[in-house]
Design a protein around this motif. Sequence first.
Motif, PDB file in Angstrom:
ATOM      1  N   ASP A 199       0.763  -1.180   0.092  1.00 20.03           N
ATOM      2  CA  ASP A 199      -0.050  -0.044  -0.157  1.00 20.03           C
ATOM      3  C   ASP A 199       0.749   1.224  -0.094  1.00 20.03           C
ATOM      4  N   ILE A 200       2.166   1.251   0.106  1.00 19.83           N
ATOM      5  CA  ILE A 200       3.354   2.368  -0.043  1.00 19.83           C
ATOM      6  C   ILE A 200       3.847   2.348  -1.251  1.00 19.83           C
ATOM      7  N   ALA A 201       4.070   3.360  -1.903  1.00 19.67           N
ATOM      8  CA  ALA A 201       4.956   3.352  -2.872  1.00 19.67           C
ATOM      9  C   ALA A 201       6.053   3.923  -2.692  1.00 19.67           C
ATOM     10  N   ILE A 202       7.121   3.249  -2.809  1.00 18.06           N
ATOM     11  CA  ILE A 202       8.485   3.410  -2.519  1.00 18.06           C
ATOM     12  C   ILE A 202       9.513   3.920  -3.610  1.00 18.06           C
ATOM     13  N   GLY A 203      10.081   5.052  -3.554  1.00 10.69           N
ATOM     14  CA  GLY A 203      10.773   5.315  -4.784  1.00 10.69           C
ATOM     15  C   GLY A 203      12.178   5.567  -4.291  1.00 10.69           C
ATOM     16  N   SER A 204      13.343   5.542  -5.171  1.00 11.26           N
ATOM     17  CA  SER A 204      14.646   5.588  -4.856  1.00 11.26           C
ATOM     18  C   SER A 204      15.162   6.457  -6.052  1.00 11.26           C
ATOM     19  N   TYR A 205      15.793   7.666  -5.456  1.00  9.79           N
ATOM     20  CA  TYR A 205      16.258   8.804  -6.311  1.00  9.79           C
ATOM     21  C   TYR A 205      17.775   9.177  -5.967  1.00  9.79           C
ATOM     22  N   PRO A 206      18.467   8.611  -6.748  1.00  8.09           N
ATOM     23  CA  PRO A 206      19.993   8.996  -6.587  1.00  8.09           C
ATOM     24  C   PRO A 206      20.240  10.120  -7.065  1.00  8.09           C
ATOM     25  N   PHE A 207      21.670  10.652  -6.480  1.00  5.31           N
ATOM     26  CA  PHE A 207      21.940  11.800  -6.791  1.00  5.31           C
ATOM     27  C   PHE A 207      23.563  12.138  -6.181  1.00  5.31           C
ATOM     28  N   ALA A 208      24.040  13.104  -6.634  1.00  6.47           N
ATOM     29  CA  ALA A 208      25.535  13.319  -6.296  1.00  6.47           C
ATOM     30  C   ALA A 208      25.729  14.310  -5.524  1.00  6.47           C
ATOM     31  N   ARG A 209      26.546  14.353  -4.528  1.00  6.54           N
ATOM     32  CA  ARG A 209      26.836  15.630  -3.511  1.00  6.54           C
ATOM     33  C   ARG A 209      27.973  15.656  -3.122  1.00  6.54           C
ATOM     34  N   GLU A 210      28.563  16.796  -3.503  1.00  8.80           N
ATOM     35  CA  GLU A 210      30.083  16.906  -3.465  1.00  8.80           C
ATOM     36  C   GLU A 210      30.766  15.777  -4.179  1.00  8.80           C
TER      37      GLU A 210
ATOM     38  N   LEU B  11       8.844  11.268 -23.587  1.00  8.62           N
ATOM     39  CA  LEU B  11       7.930  10.647 -22.398  1.00  8.62           C
ATOM     40  C   LEU B  11       8.605  10.497 -21.272  1.00  8.62           C
ATOM     41  N   LEU B  12       8.424  11.278 -20.180  1.00 10.10           N
ATOM     42  CA  LEU B  12       8.821  11.439 -19.060  1.00 10.10           C
ATOM     43  C   LEU B  12       8.402  10.563 -17.879  1.00 10.10           C
ATOM     44  N   ILE B  13       9.222   9.741 -17.365  1.00  8.31           N
ATOM     45  CA  ILE B  13       8.822   8.355 -16.544  1.00  8.31           C
ATOM     46  C   ILE B  13       9.081   8.895 -14.914  1.00  8.31           C
ATOM     47  N   GLY B  14       8.103   8.690 -14.113  1.00  9.01           N
ATOM     48  CA  GLY B  14       8.592   8.671 -12.747  1.00  9.01           C
ATOM     49  C   GLY B  14       7.582   9.391 -11.828  1.00  9.01           C
ATOM     50  N   ASN B  15       7.194   8.625 -10.838  1.00  4.80           N
ATOM     51  CA  ASN B  15       6.151   8.959  -9.784  1.00  4.80           C
ATOM     52  C   ASN B  15       6.510  10.442  -9.491  1.00  4.80           C
ATOM     53  N   GLU B  16       7.971  10.631  -9.172  1.00  2.00           N
ATOM     54  CA  GLU B  16       8.306  11.899  -8.648  1.00  2.00           C
ATOM     55  C   GLU B  16       7.867  13.236  -9.061  1.00  2.00           C
ATOM     56  N   LEU B  17       7.562  12.790 -10.685  1.00  2.69           N
ATOM     57  CA  LEU B  17       7.361  14.048 -11.366  1.00  2.69           C
ATOM     58  C   LEU B  17       5.862  14.428 -11.265  1.00  2.69           C
ATOM     59  N   LEU B  18       4.968  13.158 -10.922  1.00  3.21           N
ATOM     60  CA  LEU B  18       3.593  13.510 -10.889  1.00  3.21           C
ATOM     61  C   LEU B  18       2.927  13.961  -9.498  1.00  3.21           C
ATOM     62  N   CYS B  19       3.989  13.846  -8.450  1.00  4.17           N
ATOM     63  CA  CYS B  19       3.533  13.989  -7.082  1.00  4.17           C
ATOM     64  C   CYS B  19       4.211  15.313  -6.635  1.00  4.17           C
ATOM     65  N   ILE B  74      15.710   3.748 -15.417  1.00  2.00           N
ATOM     66  CA  ILE B  74      16.555   2.606 -15.992  1.00  2.00           C
ATOM     67  C   ILE B  74      17.667   2.305 -14.895  1.00  2.00           C
ATOM     68  N   GLY B  75      17.285   2.688 -13.628  1.00  2.37           N
ATOM     69  CA  GLY B  75      18.109   2.439 -12.646  1.00  2.37           C
ATOM     70  C   GLY B  75      18.131   0.893 -12.027  1.00  2.37           C
ATOM     71  N   PRO B  76      18.816   0.659 -10.929  1.00  2.00           N
ATOM     72  CA  PRO B  76      18.613  -0.908 -10.527  1.00  2.00           C
ATOM     73  C   PRO B  76      17.645  -1.021  -9.464  1.00  2.00           C
ATOM     74  N   THR B  77      16.847   0.181  -9.122  1.00  2.00           N
ATOM     75  CA  THR B  77      15.966  -0.557  -7.965  1.00  2.00           C
ATOM     76  C   THR B  77      14.521  -0.833  -8.556  1.00  2.00           C
ATOM     77  N   HIS B  78      13.774  -1.315  -7.913  1.00  2.00           N
ATOM     78  CA  HIS B  78      12.192  -1.977  -8.042  1.00  2.00           C
ATOM     79  C   HIS B  78      11.416  -1.075  -8.664  1.00  2.00           C
ATOM     80  N   ASP B  79      11.685   0.285  -8.475  1.00  2.00           N
ATOM     81  CA  ASP B  79      10.902   1.196  -9.140  1.00  2.00           C
ATOM     82  C   ASP B  79      11.403   1.694 -10.602  1.00  2.00           C
ATOM     83  N   ASP B  80      12.451   0.888 -10.924  1.00  2.00           N
ATOM     84  CA  ASP B  80      12.732   1.354 -12.557  1.00  2.00           C
ATOM     85  C   ASP B  80      12.253   0.388 -13.285  1.00  2.00           C
ATOM     86  N   THR B  81      11.126   0.573 -13.907  1.00  2.00           N
ATOM     87  CA  THR B  81      10.572  -0.372 -14.630  1.00  2.00           C
ATOM     88  C   THR B  81      10.651  -0.042 -16.102  1.00  2.00           C
ATOM     89  N   THR B  82      11.205   0.964 -16.766  1.00  2.00           N
ATOM     90  CA  THR B  82      11.257   1.641 -17.827  1.00  2.00           C
ATOM     91  C   THR B  82      11.648   0.384 -19.030  1.00  2.00           C
TER      92      THR B  82
END
Lengths: 251, 251
Positions: A199-210, B11-19, B74-82
Motif C-alpha cells: 500500500d506504500i509507493a517506495i521510490g529511490s532517487y540517486p544524486f551526487a553530493r560533493e 515520455l517523462l517517467i517517474g512518480n516523483e514528477l507527478l507527485c 533505468i536504474g537498479p531499483t524496483h521502481d525502475d521499470t522502463t
Amino acid sequence: MSQKAATAAVLLIGNELLCGRTQDINLAYLGQRLSARGVRLAEARVVSDEEEEIAVAARALSERYTYVFTTGGIGPTHDDTTTAAIARAFGRRLLVEPAAEERLKKYYGVDALSAPRLKMATVPEGSVLIDNRVSGAPGFRVGNVFVLAGVPVIMQAMFETLLAQLQDGAPIRARSLTAPLGESRLAEGLSEIQRRHPDIAIGSYPFAREGRVAVSIVLRGTDETRLDGAASEVAALMRDLGAAAADIERG
Amino acid sequence: MSQKAATAAVLLIGNELLCGRTQDINLAYLGQRLSARGVRLAEARVVSDEEEEIAVAARALSERYTYVFTTGGIGPTHDDTTTAAIARAFGRRLLVEPAAEERLKKYYGVDALSAPRLKMATVPEGSVLIDNRVSGAPGFRVGNVFVLAGVPVIMQAMFETLLAQLQDGAPIRARSLTAPLGESRLAEGLSEIQRRHPDIAIGSYPFAREGRVAVSIVLRGTDETRLDGAASEVAALMRDLGAAAADIERG
C-alpha cells in the motif's frame, strides 16, 4: 479508505513548453496540491497550440480520470486555442458568458472591451466559471475538465478557488530518508520492503553530493502509522549497509 | 525544406514528477536541442513507474512520431521499470547485453556486479546501446525509441552522443520582441501578421514586470529572412500601439 481515491490528469498547453522557451512549473504545483487533497495525479500531457491536438488529448484524459486540469491557451490572442478546443472536444457551442463579460468590464473598464478581450468571456455552453482574482479573465469547468490559465500565479489562484469542488480523499503523505549510499546497494533490501508494504509507493532517487553518491528513498501513502513503520525498515537497511545513524536525514 | 521535418515526442517517467517532488527540467532541454536540430517536438507525456502505463504510452508515441525520447526508470531499483516496459511494448525479450556488462564492470569493478547492477546491463533484445559517460549504465535504442536516464546531467550526456543519429532538418530559429503593452491590444494586428506568414508560428506571452503588463511575441520558423520580415511587422505594430522604439527589446 473505503472510497476509491479520485484520480487526475494534467494537460499543459503551449508551443512554448515544447520548444523549450518556457520552463513549466505548473505540473509540480498541481501534483503537490492534488496529493495533499488525496487526489492521485496519474498522468500529464503537453501539447502544442493546435486546436485538434488539445481536443483529442482533453477528451482522452476526461474519459479516463476523475478530473482533468488544463493550463494555458485561454488568453486573447490567435494562439490561444484552448477554449475552442474544449468546445470541440465535448460538442458544445461557444457563447459569450454574461457573468464573464461583467468581470472583464470591471477589470478593463466598460469602454475597453475589444473583440480580443471579449474572446476571454467566451466559453463552451454550460460551462461553470472559475474565479480569477489576479487578472479578470476567468477559467471555466466543463464536466470534469477544469480549464485554467498558463501563467503560474494566475493558475495557482484559480486552482485554490476550485479546491473545495474536488472529492475529498485521504491526503497522500510522504516520508523521505537520505543517506550517503549508492542506490544499487539498497536495491535488494528495498524490493523486500516494497513487497511487505504494497500500500506504500517506495521510490529511490540517486544524486551526487560533493562528488559522492547519495540516495533519497521516498515513501508515499495515506496511513501515517504504516508509513512510519516502512520508513523505519528503510532506515534499518541503510544502517545495515554502513550508514551511520547521524548520516541518515529524514524529511 | 523539400524533406518533411522529423517530429518527436518525449515520455517523462517517474512518480516523483507527478507527485511534485521533482521539478522536471528534461523536457525544456530536449525541446531546445531538438529545435536546433530541426526536429519538431510535438508532444510530451508524463507517466508513473507503472510498467503497463509506460508500455502503452511508448507504443502510442512510437507509432505517431519519427522519434521518441524517454527519460527515467533505468536504474537498479524496483521502481525502475522502463526497460521491462519497453520490452513489453515492442514484444522483445530482456537479455543481459555483454557490452553493457563490460561497461558496468569497468565502472563498478569486476567483483561488484551484483544482481541490481546487472539489471542495468539488461536491455530488450536487438537494442543499440547509448553511451553514458557520466555513470556507466548505458541507455538504449529500440526502433525509433531512445531510452535515456532521468538524472538531467546523465540524460544530457546521453542525448548529445546520439544527436548524429537523428535526421538532419533545417534548424528552427526564433525571434523575440518584448514591449510594455497588454497582449489584448496586439491581438488583432498579430492575427493579421500570422495570416500573412503561415510558415511562421507566432506566440504571445504576457507577463508582469514591476507590476505593469508586458508581452513577449515569439516568432519561430526555419527561414531567417522571412522571420526577420515578420518580426519587423510585429515591431511596427508595437510602435503603432504606442511603444517607443527604445522600449522594444529584441532577442
